[in-house]
Scaffold this motif. Structure first.
Motif: not given
Length: 229
Positions: A7-12
């Protein structure tokens, strides 16, 4: 067999979803999934100006999946405060890398109709150029355009196995003994099991021929055994 999900995302907040997917597939489908997470806005991927760097993100993806075949990559379209690149740009660059050229990719927070509207609402760009941009996106071979809910679609994709998924991992079990298939055609018998795995996983033009030869040898072996019974 082992599969890999990135997963490439800027939130955890969606890291927990990765765990849910892995647990579901392990318990209900007997499919083992290794999950990885990468935040493009992390300082690990900043350049010297402390801005997110696309080359560093791509390098990070390669490192996280260095020993794994990517079964699915989920890419967020938008990154808070990041004007350097978006999810589509990451996908465009990933498709240039042989390991990621054909692996399934989902784009989240980027529904197809919204992306089309965004392209055709750009001022000062001719329609011909907008159509080219849309055609370029189609060439990325994105499997799903989704909102942030990707769990069901990911499970549906990852629970399915094909011979091209299973065979490379089986061949790699023998890579340390330097084994070769000597009854292969002359072109292919020079390859080690590890090299054959790479060709199949990367969908090399010869991969279909290699799979056909392996199937033919397997069928011939069982026919011979049956005749001896």
């Amino acid at each position: 067999m082992e599969k890999a999900l990135l997963l490439i995302d800027d939130t955890k907040e969606y890291i927990g979803v990765l765990g849910n997917i892995s647990n579901h597939l392990s318990k209900r489908e007997s499919v083992n999934v290794t999950t990885k997470y990468l935040n493009p806005n992390s300082r690990d991927y900043f350049d010297e100006n402390k801005d997110p760097s696309l080359p560093k993100v791509l390098s990070g993806v390669s490192k996280k999946l260095s020993s794994l075949k990517p079964s699915l990559i989920i890419v967020d379209q938008y990154y808070s405060g990041n004007d350097n690149f978006d999810g589509l740009k990451i996908i465009e660059e990933l498709r240039k890398i042989s390991k990621f050229k054909n692996c399934p990719i989902f784009l989240i927070s980027g529904k197809r109709d919204k992306i089309v509207r965004d392209i055709f609402s750009i001022d000062g760009v001719k329609d011909k150029e907008k159509v080219k941009q849309l055609s370029k996106i189609i060439s990325f071979k994105i499997d799903q355009f989704l909102d942030k809910n990707f769990k069901d679609e990911a499970i549906a994709l990852l629970k399915n196995n094909s011979i091209s998924d299973i065979l490379p991992s089986k061949l790699r079990e023998f890579e340390n003994v330097n084994a070769q298939i000597n009854v292969f055609s002359p072109k292919h018998k020079v390859y080690s099991f590890s090299e054959l795995s790479d060709l199949i996983e990367n969908n090399h033009p010869d991969s279909v021929i290699i799979l056909d030869e392996i199937f033919d040898m397997t069928l011939s072996h069982y026919i011979e055994l049956n005749e001896k019974l």
